[in-house]
Design a protein around this motif. Sequence first.
Motif, PDB file in Angstrom:
ATOM      1  N   ALA A 115     -19.415  19.844  -0.089  1.00  0.00           N
ATOM      2  CA  ALA A 115     -20.281  18.721  -0.473  1.00  0.00           C
ATOM      3  C   ALA A 115     -19.926  18.231  -1.877  1.00  0.00           C
ATOM      4  N   GLU A 116     -19.750  19.146  -2.799  1.00  0.00           N
ATOM      5  CA  GLU A 116     -19.453  18.756  -4.190  1.00  0.00           C
ATOM      6  C   GLU A 116     -18.090  18.064  -4.274  1.00  0.00           C
ATOM      7  N   GLU A 117     -17.131  18.525  -3.496  1.00  0.00           N
ATOM      8  CA  GLU A 117     -15.817  17.860  -3.505  1.00  0.00           C
ATOM      9  C   GLU A 117     -15.928  16.425  -2.990  1.00  0.00           C
ATOM     10  N   VAL A 118     -16.714  16.233  -1.933  1.00  0.00           N
ATOM     11  CA  VAL A 118     -16.883  14.880  -1.388  1.00  0.00           C
ATOM     12  C   VAL A 118     -17.527  13.980  -2.435  1.00  0.00           C
ATOM     13  N   TYR A 119     -18.553  14.497  -3.105  1.00  0.00           N
ATOM     14  CA  TYR A 119     -19.235  13.727  -4.166  1.00  0.00           C
ATOM     15  C   TYR A 119     -18.229  13.311  -5.247  1.00  0.00           C
ATOM     16  N   ARG A 120     -17.368  14.232  -5.646  1.00  0.00           N
ATOM     17  CA  ARG A 120     -16.399  13.933  -6.711  1.00  0.00           C
ATOM     18  C   ARG A 120     -15.347  12.920  -6.246  1.00  0.00           C
ATOM     19  N   ILE A 121     -14.893  13.065  -5.005  1.00  0.00           N
ATOM     20  CA  ILE A 121     -13.894  12.111  -4.480  1.00  0.00           C
ATOM     21  C   ILE A 121     -14.463  10.692  -4.519  1.00  0.00           C
ATOM     22  N   PHE A 122     -15.749  10.576  -4.211  1.00  0.00           N
ATOM     23  CA  PHE A 122     -16.357   9.244  -4.073  1.00  0.00           C
ATOM     24  C   PHE A 122     -17.085   8.802  -5.345  1.00  0.00           C
ATOM     25  N   SER A 123     -16.720   9.379  -6.493  1.00  0.00           N
ATOM     26  CA  SER A 123     -17.542   9.121  -7.687  1.00  0.00           C
ATOM     27  C   SER A 123     -17.529   7.665  -8.150  1.00  0.00           C
ATOM     28  N   SER A 124     -16.547   6.888  -7.751  1.00  0.00           N
ATOM     29  CA  SER A 124     -16.617   5.455  -8.120  1.00  0.00           C
ATOM     30  C   SER A 124     -16.684   4.588  -6.859  1.00  0.00           C
ATOM     31  N   LEU A 125     -17.289   5.136  -5.847  1.00  0.00           N
ATOM     32  CA  LEU A 125     -17.304   4.542  -4.502  1.00  0.00           C
ATOM     33  C   LEU A 125     -17.632   3.047  -4.465  1.00  0.00           C
ATOM     34  N   VAL A 126     -18.658   2.623  -5.168  1.00  0.00           N
ATOM     35  CA  VAL A 126     -19.165   1.256  -4.980  1.00  0.00           C
ATOM     36  C   VAL A 126     -18.530   0.234  -5.920  1.00  0.00           C
ATOM     37  N   ILE A 127     -17.587   0.685  -6.727  1.00  0.00           N
ATOM     38  CA  ILE A 127     -17.175  -0.146  -7.879  1.00  0.00           C
ATOM     39  C   ILE A 127     -16.631  -1.516  -7.467  1.00  0.00           C
ATOM     40  N   SER A 128     -15.918  -1.576  -6.369  1.00  0.00           N
ATOM     41  CA  SER A 128     -15.274  -2.837  -6.012  1.00  0.00           C
ATOM     42  C   SER A 128     -16.303  -3.935  -5.698  1.00  0.00           C
ATOM     43  N   GLY A 129     -17.325  -3.571  -4.951  1.00  0.00           N
ATOM     44  CA  GLY A 129     -18.376  -4.547  -4.631  1.00  0.00           C
ATOM     45  C   GLY A 129     -19.126  -4.996  -5.871  1.00  0.00           C
ATOM     46  N   VAL A 130     -19.318  -4.057  -6.790  1.00  0.00           N
ATOM     47  CA  VAL A 130     -20.031  -4.398  -8.034  1.00  0.00           C
ATOM     48  C   VAL A 130     -19.201  -5.392  -8.847  1.00  0.00           C
ATOM     49  N   THR A 131     -17.903  -5.123  -8.956  1.00  0.00           N
ATOM     50  CA  THR A 131     -17.033  -6.038  -9.712  1.00  0.00           C
ATOM     51  C   THR A 131     -17.044  -7.427  -9.073  1.00  0.00           C
ATOM     52  N   ALA A 132     -17.036  -7.448  -7.738  1.00  0.00           N
ATOM     53  CA  ALA A 132     -17.061  -8.745  -7.044  1.00  0.00           C
ATOM     54  C   ALA A 132     -18.335  -9.520  -7.392  1.00  0.00           C
ATOM     55  N   CYS A 133     -19.460  -8.829  -7.385  1.00  0.00           N
ATOM     56  CA  CYS A 133     -20.737  -9.503  -7.674  1.00  0.00           C
ATOM     57  C   CYS A 133     -20.801  -9.941  -9.129  1.00  0.00           C
ATOM     58  N   TYR A 134     -20.244  -9.116 -10.022  1.00  0.00           N
ATOM     59  CA  TYR A 134     -20.152  -9.498 -11.439  1.00  0.00           C
ATOM     60  C   TYR A 134     -19.332 -10.778 -11.573  1.00  0.00           C
ATOM     61  N   THR A 135     -18.177 -10.789 -10.907  1.00  0.00           N
ATOM     62  CA  THR A 135     -17.250 -11.913 -11.043  1.00  0.00           C
ATOM     63  C   THR A 135     -17.899 -13.223 -10.594  1.00  0.00           C
ATOM     64  N   ASP A 136     -18.665 -13.141  -9.515  1.00  0.00           N
ATOM     65  CA  ASP A 136     -19.314 -14.350  -9.008  1.00  0.00           C
ATOM     66  C   ASP A 136     -20.288 -14.938 -10.025  1.00  0.00           C
ATOM     67  N   THR A 137     -21.151 -14.092 -10.572  1.00  0.00           N
ATOM     68  CA  THR A 137     -22.178 -14.628 -11.485  1.00  0.00           C
ATOM     69  C   THR A 137     -21.601 -14.917 -12.865  1.00  0.00           C
ATOM     70  N   ARG A 138     -20.522 -14.213 -13.224  1.00  0.00           N
ATOM     71  CA  ARG A 138     -19.874 -14.468 -14.527  1.00  0.00           C
ATOM     72  C   ARG A 138     -19.298 -15.870 -14.569  1.00  0.00           C
ATOM     73  N   GLU A 139     -18.986 -16.398 -13.385  1.00  0.00           N
ATOM     74  CA  GLU A 139     -18.369 -17.726 -13.325  1.00  0.00           C
ATOM     75  C   GLU A 139     -19.405 -18.831 -13.096  1.00  0.00           C
ATOM     76  N   ARG A 140     -20.664 -18.460 -13.069  1.00  0.00           N
ATOM     77  CA  ARG A 140     -21.735 -19.465 -12.955  1.00  0.00           C
ATOM     78  C   ARG A 140     -22.443 -19.574 -14.308  1.00  0.00           C
ATOM     79  N   ILE A 141     -23.522 -20.352 -14.371  1.00  0.00           N
ATOM     80  CA  ILE A 141     -24.194 -20.544 -15.668  1.00  0.00           C
ATOM     81  C   ILE A 141     -24.808 -19.237 -16.149  1.00  0.00           C
ATOM     82  N   LYS A 142     -24.904 -19.095 -17.480  1.00  0.00           N
ATOM     83  CA  LYS A 142     -25.532 -17.908 -18.076  1.00  0.00           C
ATOM     84  C   LYS A 142     -26.961 -17.795 -17.564  1.00  0.00           C
TER      85      LYS A 142
END
Lengths: 269, 265
Positions: A220-247
């Motif tokens: 279990a601990e190994e799986v947790y460590r392998i996936f420690s940045s699991l969601v990062i790509s979706g988060v960056t995508a959502c950041y990128t979308d709003t970063r390009e719109r109005i503040k």
Amino acid sequence: MNNYQDWEHYHGCIVSARGGWKIGEGVQCCGYDMMEDLVGKKTYMQVVILNATGRLPSKELADWIEAIHICLSWPDPRIWCNRIGALAGSARTTAVAASTLGVLAADSKSYGIKPLISGVGFIQYAYKEITKGISIDDFITNEVKKNGGKPYLMGYIRPIAKGDERIPAMEKVTKDLNFTIGKHLSLAYKIEEHLNKRFDETMNVNGYVSAFLSDQGYSAEEVYRIFSSLVISGVTACYTDTRERIKGGFSPLKTSDVTYTGKALRTVK
Amino acid sequence: MKSSFSDVKSRGEQFSVKIETKITLEQSPEHNPYLVEKQFIHGYDHLDLLENCNFADVIYLLLRGELPSKEQSILFNKLAIALINPGVRHPAAQASIIAGVGKSDTVNILPISLGVYGGTFDGAGEIEATIRLFRKYAKKPAIEAKEEALQEKIPSITQHYGDADTYANTLIENLLPYAKDGKIFSWLYQLQSLIYNENIGITKTSICAAILADLGFQPRQGASVMQLFAAPGLLAHGLEYSNKPLTSMVFEPDEAYTIEKLKNE
């Protein structure tokens, strides 16, 4: 003799079993020479797993794990960790801050990365119990009792929706990469059948991943460590979308959008 | 073999359509509903608080919903100062220094160091469990918890670098005049007197847990409040290094760097 000998061992030096850079000699990575053995020869995900577990997986297994990263990181800003990224873009943070803060948010008991610990723990525990001779039905009954009569088995049931489109996608990946169904995944399917019959609930992607990776010999601990940045790509995508719109343009609220339920107005003195 | 149940259907759960809060009330000027003309915190005009309260009292108000009494205010302030500087050697302070000297964006120094301070080694990582357990255990005499404490079965009662934590012991003595009326603090103080000579003791985390519990803070508030208290000291060390060159930080020479074989190699 003092009581701090254990710390003296590490005082003024670094001891690492993972590797390091010896200037002029090269970089070692979990027993491999990084430039000779890894760069250009192994995939990025193979090295991610090597660093997390100390064991270099096959390319096929790393590809499977890469595929599940895609399944678990989609750019919908309503998902909690992604919403952090979207808000961060709207607030004009840097992309790195937004992405890592979203990952931190997913270090949650309710969704994201931590439930994988419970998911792997659950299916490995279930396998042990059922191997001892208890029937699947009785096992489920016992687990449901532990949860106050609710069928909240880790790896089954999904918030917001019933069913999980990621499982058939990953089943195809499993088949295409020529993996066979091991003892944990086989049991996971059987539990799903019983759970569906009794509670109209099904396996979720956590259950599928947990069972598959248990069959591959990960804890279990190994799986947790392998996936420690699991969601990062979706988060960056959502950041990128709003970063390009109005503040301040993501989910702007008027004062009247907020319901105040607190104390009546008062004064300090 | 494959899952037969992969059709996806919404559960139709009802999510809230509005944010609801007991903390903040904001009023807008007529010309723009996104701007604020007046803000109230738990019913107090923000400007009234600005004029008549100190910083820690307003933190207390935000988290507890009421301004502290004079005694509560003194105790909360004393606790905040007791924890304000984990010290330059603490892993969180070292992380802060690395972020500073490495010229990480300065807005990231505090999140980085507070993240490390969220660990269970001399940090906030265990305080939630500690508050929960102290609230339960303090209903009985401290002597009943002695054996468990000596076996390090109570969270945040332990050794630090192989011995009982001397500075935590100093801090509890210094906080005693302000915290002694608290049931959980008194229990912890008694427990410390029973175990300290046996080289097991309280930690800064356990002091924080006991006082916050006595002040009525909930377990889930503990870690964040402890991080808040430690933030100034952690930040100061990072900022101290933020104008220094990379070479001002330790970089162990290769002779002092041992690469061990992995156990499974």
